[in-house]
Design a protein around this motif. Structure first.
Motif, PDB file in Angstrom:
ATOM      1  N   PRO A  12       0.824  -1.206   0.000  1.00 20.30           N
ATOM      2  CA  PRO A  12       0.000   0.000   0.000  1.00 20.30           C
ATOM      3  C   PRO A  12       0.860   1.259   0.000  1.00 20.30           C
ATOM      4  O   PRO A  12       1.976   1.263   0.523  1.00 20.30           O
ATOM      5  N   THR A  13       0.346   2.313  -0.604  1.00 17.28           N
ATOM      6  CA  THR A  13       1.001   3.619  -0.596  1.00 17.28           C
ATOM      7  C   THR A  13      -0.016   4.635  -0.081  1.00 17.28           C
ATOM      8  O   THR A  13      -1.172   4.292   0.202  1.00 17.28           O
ATOM      9  N   TRP A  14       0.368   5.898   0.012  1.00 12.38           N
ATOM     10  CA  TRP A  14      -0.580   6.937   0.386  1.00 12.38           C
ATOM     11  C   TRP A  14      -1.288   7.528  -0.836  1.00 12.38           C
ATOM     12  O   TRP A  14      -1.985   8.529  -0.734  1.00 12.38           O
ATOM     13  N   ASP A  15      -1.130   6.876  -1.986  1.00  8.29           N
ATOM     14  CA  ASP A  15      -1.802   7.281  -3.218  1.00  8.29           C
ATOM     15  C   ASP A  15      -2.987   6.336  -3.427  1.00  8.29           C
ATOM     16  O   ASP A  15      -2.815   5.177  -3.846  1.00  8.29           O
ATOM     17  N   ILE A  16      -4.197   6.795  -3.130  1.00  5.46           N
ATOM     18  CA  ILE A  16      -5.375   5.932  -3.187  1.00  5.46           C
ATOM     19  C   ILE A  16      -5.612   5.399  -4.596  1.00  5.46           C
ATOM     20  O   ILE A  16      -5.964   4.223  -4.779  1.00  5.46           O
ATOM     21  N   ALA A  17      -5.425   6.239  -5.603  1.00  7.46           N
ATOM     22  CA  ALA A  17      -5.628   5.795  -6.985  1.00  7.46           C
ATOM     23  C   ALA A  17      -4.664   4.667  -7.337  1.00  7.46           C
ATOM     24  O   ALA A  17      -5.043   3.692  -8.003  1.00  7.46           O
ATOM     25  N   ARG A  18      -3.435   4.777  -6.884  1.00  7.07           N
ATOM     26  CA  ARG A  18      -2.449   3.724  -7.140  1.00  7.07           C
ATOM     27  C   ARG A  18      -2.825   2.441  -6.398  1.00  7.07           C
ATOM     28  O   ARG A  18      -2.718   1.341  -6.947  1.00  7.07           O
ATOM     29  N   ASN A  19      -3.280   2.586  -5.146  1.00  9.37           N
ATOM     30  CA  ASN A  19      -3.708   1.409  -4.392  1.00  9.37           C
ATOM     31  C   ASN A  19      -4.888   0.722  -5.072  1.00  9.37           C
ATOM     32  O   ASN A  19      -4.943  -0.512  -5.156  1.00  9.37           O
ATOM     33  N   LEU A  20      -5.835   1.527  -5.542  1.00  8.99           N
ATOM     34  CA  LEU A  20      -6.998   0.967  -6.215  1.00  8.99           C
ATOM     35  C   LEU A  20      -6.582   0.184  -7.446  1.00  8.99           C
ATOM     36  O   LEU A  20      -7.072  -0.930  -7.688  1.00  8.99           O
ATOM     37  N   ASP A  21      -5.680   0.735  -8.223  1.00  9.95           N
ATOM     38  CA  ASP A  21      -5.196   0.035  -9.411  1.00  9.95           C
ATOM     39  C   ASP A  21      -4.523  -1.284  -9.039  1.00  9.95           C
ATOM     40  O   ASP A  21      -4.742  -2.306  -9.694  1.00  9.95           O
ATOM     41  N   THR A  22      -3.726  -1.267  -7.965  1.00 11.96           N
ATOM     42  CA  THR A  22      -3.063  -2.495  -7.501  1.00 11.96           C
ATOM     43  C   THR A  22      -4.084  -3.550  -7.104  1.00 11.96           C
ATOM     44  O   THR A  22      -3.958  -4.727  -7.466  1.00 11.96           O
ATOM     45  N   ILE A  23      -5.102  -3.128  -6.366  1.00 10.89           N
ATOM     46  CA  ILE A  23      -6.121  -4.067  -5.900  1.00 10.89           C
ATOM     47  C   ILE A  23      -6.914  -4.639  -7.072  1.00 10.89           C
ATOM     48  O   ILE A  23      -7.121  -5.855  -7.164  1.00 10.89           O
ATOM     49  N   LEU A  24      -7.362  -3.770  -7.975  1.00 10.70           N
ATOM     50  CA  LEU A  24      -8.167  -4.249  -9.096  1.00 10.70           C
ATOM     51  C   LEU A  24      -7.372  -5.184 -10.001  1.00 10.70           C
ATOM     52  O   LEU A  24      -7.894  -6.209 -10.462  1.00 10.70           O
ATOM     53  N   CYS A  25      -6.118  -4.861 -10.244  1.00  3.40           N
ATOM     54  CA  CYS A  25      -5.266  -5.745 -11.060  1.00  3.40           C
ATOM     55  C   CYS A  25      -5.098  -7.098 -10.389  1.00  3.40           C
ATOM     56  O   CYS A  25      -5.163  -8.147 -11.046  1.00  3.40           O
ATOM     57  N   PHE A  26      -4.897  -7.076  -9.075  1.00  2.00           N
ATOM     58  CA  PHE A  26      -4.746  -8.339  -8.340  1.00  2.00           C
ATOM     59  C   PHE A  26      -6.020  -9.175  -8.449  1.00  2.00           C
ATOM     60  O   PHE A  26      -5.958 -10.380  -8.731  1.00  2.00           O
ATOM     61  N   LEU A  27      -7.163  -8.567  -8.215  1.00  2.00           N
ATOM     62  CA  LEU A  27      -8.418  -9.317  -8.266  1.00  2.00           C
ATOM     63  C   LEU A  27      -8.664  -9.900  -9.647  1.00  2.00           C
ATOM     64  O   LEU A  27      -9.132 -11.038  -9.792  1.00  2.00           O
ATOM     65  N   ARG A  28      -8.326  -9.132 -10.691  1.00  4.66           N
ATOM     66  CA  ARG A  28      -8.584  -9.594 -12.060  1.00  4.66           C
ATOM     67  C   ARG A  28      -7.617 -10.689 -12.499  1.00  4.66           C
ATOM     68  O   ARG A  28      -7.978 -11.560 -13.289  1.00  4.66           O
ATOM     69  N   GLU A  29      -6.405 -10.648 -11.992  1.00  2.13           N
ATOM     70  CA  GLU A  29      -5.380 -11.584 -12.447  1.00  2.13           C
ATOM     71  C   GLU A  29      -5.243 -12.828 -11.559  1.00  2.13           C
ATOM     72  O   GLU A  29      -4.775 -13.866 -12.024  1.00  2.13           O
TER      73      GLU A  29
END
Length: 270
Positions: A12-29
């Motif tokens: 996790p980082t303090w950049d919410i948009a970056r965290n969201l992208d990380t989470i969504l990519c993980f869930l999809r892959e």
């Protein structure tokens, strides 16, 4: 009943948009329908040992991210438990959020706050369990966060409420902590409650606690190595959970008592 459990050891980082992208990519892959997915403490909002970015959290952006995650979870028909700092009721909370495949959410507010959290966040006041609807049968689960690994009585309360599995979300990345202590705690919490523990730590070189999936016998089904981003997967058989040790606790002798005289009495524990 067997379930498919997945742990994402992510950063996790303090950049919410970056965290969201990380989470969504993980869930999809990395996920499939009916998976139970556990991600680390503070994964949506960001987190660190000084709460350095907490004042910059945008509540609207955070809510948008949570809504986006809920939509993805529903579209993939999975169950997700993920950490985030959250405002609410005029305070800030360290939370774990359960996202269901039907779009519903449940929130656990950290009961036992870390030292650096106490001046800036409010502690939760309950140790709830939640029910997840899986195809074969419902699963009852509890949640604990980070330093709550040091308070076994909280885990016992969850087990006594019927939790078959306890999800543990942490940000355990402190080079000054002794190696293997928190790993030992995780194994103990699983073995003494005879519950599965699904533990997700952050990806960080200074990690002092592995991500793990542990059986009610205290055996690691899978475990991370080091602090790099990793994916863990196992298929716990919930039939292995048991109340054998809990039923032998001497509730006539041992109870939780607080300084004000309130607490969990022997009758409550029995």
């Amino acid at each position: 009943m067997r379930i498919s459990a997945v742990v994402g050891q992510l950063s996790p980082t303090w950049d919410i948009a970056r965290n969201l992208d990380t989470i969504l990519c993980f869930l999809r892959e990395e996920t499939y329908p009916a998976d139970l997915v556990v991600l680390p403490e503070g994964m949506v909002s960001g987190y660190d040992d000084t709460l350095s970015g907490m004042d910059q959290i945008d509540g609207l952006e955070l809510n948008h991210a949570l809504d986006s995650i809920a939509a993805e979870v529903a579209s993939r028909h999975i169950h997700l438990i993920c950490g985030s700092l959250q405002p609410g009721d005029g305070a800030w909370w360290n939370t774990a959020i359960y996202f269901s495949p039907t779009g519903n959410r449940a929130i656990y507010r950290k009961v036992n706050l870390a030292t650096h959290e106490r001046a800036r966040m409010s502690p939760g006041s309950a140790l709830p369990v939640l029910t997840m609807d899986f195809p074969a049968r419902p699963l009852t689960a509890g949640i604990q966060l980070c330093r709550e690994i040091r308070f076994p009585e909280q885990w016992h309360v969850l087990a006594r409420q019927g939790a078959q599995l306890i999800a543990y979300l942490t940000y355990a990345a402190n080079a000054s902590e002794p190696a293997d202590v928190w790993r030992s705690h995780l194994i103990s919490r699983a073995a003494e409650t005879q519950r599965f523990v699904v533990a997700a730590n952050v990806a960080d070189p200074a990690t002092h606690c592995p991500s793990m999936i542990i059986t009610p016998r205290g055996e690691a089904l899978t475990e991370s190595v080091g602090g790099s981003p990793q994916v863990l997967r196992a298929t716990p058989d919930l039939a292995e959970t048991s109340d054998w040790y809990l039923s032998q606790q001497r509730a006539d002798l041992v109870a939780i008592q607080y300084r004000d005289g309130s607490g969990i009495t022997p009758a409550t524990l029995g």
